[in-house]
Write a protein that holds these residues in place. Sequence first.
Motif, PDB file in Angstrom:
ATOM      1  N   THR A  95       0.844  -1.168   0.227  1.00  0.00           N
ATOM      2  CA  THR A  95      -0.053  -0.002  -0.144  1.00  0.00           C
ATOM      3  C   THR A  95       0.682   1.175  -0.178  1.00  0.00           C
ATOM      4  OG1 THR A  95      -1.867  -1.231   1.204  1.00  0.00           O
ATOM      5  CG2 THR A  95      -1.724   0.963   1.267  1.00  0.00           C
ATOM      6  N   TYR A  98       3.209   1.918  -3.321  1.00  0.00           N
ATOM      7  CA  TYR A  98       2.430   2.311  -4.499  1.00  0.00           C
ATOM      8  C   TYR A  98       1.608   3.720  -4.239  1.00  0.00           C
ATOM      9  CZ  TYR A  98       2.316  -2.157  -7.155  1.00  0.00           C
ATOM     10  OH  TYR A  98       2.567  -3.118  -7.960  1.00  0.00           O
ATOM     11  N   THR A  99       1.290   4.103  -3.268  1.00  0.00           N
ATOM     12  CA  THR A  99       0.493   5.279  -2.936  1.00  0.00           C
ATOM     13  C   THR A  99       1.411   6.603  -2.607  1.00  0.00           C
ATOM     14  OG1 THR A  99       0.011   4.825  -0.497  1.00  0.00           O
ATOM     15  CG2 THR A  99      -1.764   4.015  -1.840  1.00  0.00           C
ATOM     16  N   SER A 134       1.868   6.591   6.032  1.00  0.00           N
ATOM     17  CA  SER A 134       0.977   5.652   5.406  1.00  0.00           C
ATOM     18  C   SER A 134       1.075   4.512   5.880  1.00  0.00           C
ATOM     19  CB  SER A 134       1.492   5.590   3.928  1.00  0.00           C
ATOM     20  OG  SER A 134       0.913   4.750   3.172  1.00  0.00           O
ATOM     21  N   THR A 327      -5.389  -7.065  -2.673  1.00  0.00           N
ATOM     22  CA  THR A 327      -4.274  -7.988  -3.191  1.00  0.00           C
ATOM     23  C   THR A 327      -4.869  -9.409  -3.878  1.00  0.00           C
ATOM     24  OG1 THR A 327      -4.192  -8.697  -1.246  1.00  0.00           O
ATOM     25  CG2 THR A 327      -2.793  -6.848  -1.700  1.00  0.00           C
ATOM     26  N   ARG A 350      -6.649  -3.684  -7.645  1.00  0.00           N
ATOM     27  CA  ARG A 350      -5.462  -2.998  -6.913  1.00  0.00           C
ATOM     28  C   ARG A 350      -5.397  -1.637  -6.986  1.00  0.00           C
ATOM     29  NH1 ARG A 350      -1.728  -6.393  -7.885  1.00  0.00           N
ATOM     30  NH2 ARG A 350      -0.768  -4.960  -9.370  1.00  0.00           N
ATOM     31  N   ARG A 351      -5.370  -1.332  -8.313  1.00  0.00           N
ATOM     32  CA  ARG A 351      -4.948   0.192  -8.657  1.00  0.00           C
ATOM     33  C   ARG A 351      -6.470   0.952  -8.178  1.00  0.00           C
ATOM     34  NH1 ARG A 351      -2.639  -1.668 -13.876  1.00  0.00           N
ATOM     35  NH2 ARG A 351      -4.509  -1.613 -14.606  1.00  0.00           N
ATOM     36  N   LEU A 354      -5.831   1.564  -4.518  1.00  0.00           N
ATOM     37  CA  LEU A 354      -4.895   2.296  -4.206  1.00  0.00           C
ATOM     38  C   LEU A 354      -4.969   3.944  -4.571  1.00  0.00           C
ATOM     39  CD1 LEU A 354      -1.979  -0.052  -5.219  1.00  0.00           C
ATOM     40  CD2 LEU A 354      -2.580   0.590  -2.810  1.00  0.00           C
ATOM     41  N   ARG A 357      -6.929   5.297  -1.706  1.00  0.00           N
ATOM     42  CA  ARG A 357      -6.180   5.465  -0.444  1.00  0.00           C
ATOM     43  C   ARG A 357      -5.267   6.447  -0.637  1.00  0.00           C
ATOM     44  NH1 ARG A 357      -4.614   2.196   3.545  1.00  0.00           N
ATOM     45  NH2 ARG A 357      -7.165   1.842   3.427  1.00  0.00           N
ATOM     46  N   GLN A 358      -4.622   6.616  -2.020  1.00  0.00           N
ATOM     47  CA  GLN A 358      -3.830   7.913  -2.058  1.00  0.00           C
ATOM     48  C   GLN A 358      -4.624   9.168  -2.122  1.00  0.00           C
ATOM     49  OE1 GLN A 358      -2.317   8.683  -6.471  1.00  0.00           O
ATOM     50  NE2 GLN A 358      -0.286   7.952  -5.550  1.00  0.00           N
ATOM     51  N   ILE A 409       0.196   5.554  -9.856  1.00  0.00           N
ATOM     52  CA  ILE A 409      -0.112   4.217  -9.297  1.00  0.00           C
ATOM     53  C   ILE A 409       0.609   2.969 -10.062  1.00  0.00           C
ATOM     54  CG2 ILE A 409      -1.630   2.287  -8.365  1.00  0.00           C
ATOM     55  CD1 ILE A 409      -1.417   4.732  -6.640  1.00  0.00           C
TER      56      ILE A 409
END
Length: 473
Positions: A95, A98-99, A134, A327, A350-351, A354, A357-358, A409
């Motif tokens: 997490t 990526y973010t 994060s 995941t 997943r993207r 993410l 979350r970003q 991402i």
Amino acid sequence: MTAQSQREVRAIVRKAKDNHNLIRRAFAWLDMGSLRSRGLAAVSAVPVGAAGDGLVARPSGTPLDKNWGELFQELTDARTAWQQNPLARRMIGLTTSYTVGHGITLRSPCRPLQQFIDEFWQHNGMEQRIGEWSDELARSGELFPVLFTNPISGMSTVRTVPACRIESVEVDPEDYETELRYRETTPVGMAEKWWFAPHHADAEATAGADPAPVMLHFAVNRPIGAVRGESDLAPILPWLRRYNRWLEDRVRLNAAVRSFLWIVHAPQRLRAELQERYRTPPDPGSVIIAEQDAETWQAVTPTLHAADAEQDGRAIRWMIVAGGPGTALLDIGEGEDSNLATGKVMAEQRRRFLRRRQAYLVHMLTQITLEAWERSQNVRQERPYRAAGSAETSLRATAADIQAITPDISPEDNRDLAAAAQQLSAGLAQLVQLTGNGPALRKAALRMFAKFAGETLSEQEIEQILKEGETAQ
């Protein structure tokens, strides 16, 4: 015995009987039935956690939140899992990698605000803190940063209190989203410790007075009506424990395969002699020469059907990744039965998680920076700045005055966005031939182009671009 002596003996016996009767009456009065008849309650031990144990479950937020005991245990389990379980650490690390990537940067078209952002981020080393925040946000589901404002310079220093130390959140009775105070756990015998939220009246920073530190609260994975967050690991903690036990059992059993038991078949007449001779088992690699038909050696080892348990382990791993942050088994290095199509589908899932979350990380960093900016202005009483594109001046800044530069991402996003923007440009060129090149169409086309390119333009920026374009023509 004289008459006087007899009288003394009778007096002693009578006194002993009176004392005995007194003791009997005292025990009768203390009898449970006697207690109940006098309105006194009988006391009996009740196990902790059972109904009627007398312990009150302290709320950690609103009635929809978990009580403090359950929440503390969950936070402790999540931290322990992250420290000891490689799967848990990998999911949290995915997490953040990526973010956050190479970092998140905040920019503002307002020069004073941009100058403050640069000073604030450099003062607190925000580039290094973002990754830690994060991790904590995904691990605990909450983040409690505290701003300590210097009463002279107006600059704020950020420190973070662990979520496992905030036992309750006090909210406005009329609006649960308006948080007022946060109670931190303190040792027994010490006074209660409360942190003020920015909405609390005692947290107002005024010129000439030392501003009280304020605590902000950010949470993810919380249902509507609740204020406390939930760890990304919370749904999979039971399955992580089951997988640990399953894997330890498999390792232990497979280790037993390397051990074996010798059974020696021999005549009865040689039994005592052989028992004494082989009281200590032979060393591995040693050679034993035995008389034919006198001794027969047989090695007995456990028979494990390890292939039968393979699907069990895979099923547990599926439960772990299904409850993880978007995941799949591919993310933990297991892709034997996956193909390119499966990989793309799982990567898109997943993207999407993410990106969300970003976006929340950007919101969190923006709110922390805005709160520090506002407290700085209240302390220093600086001249109001002029917001971009506005004729009015104000001490307050909003999220619209700050833009975030975030890492991609996925590198595939840039290629897909470039192709989409190119195709849109061709379509808009044909539309201009049909409808003409009016100001409304140019504004809409510019907005759509930025959207398909994966960028966001404010109304002020769109107006400025069109104005400069008309001037250049």
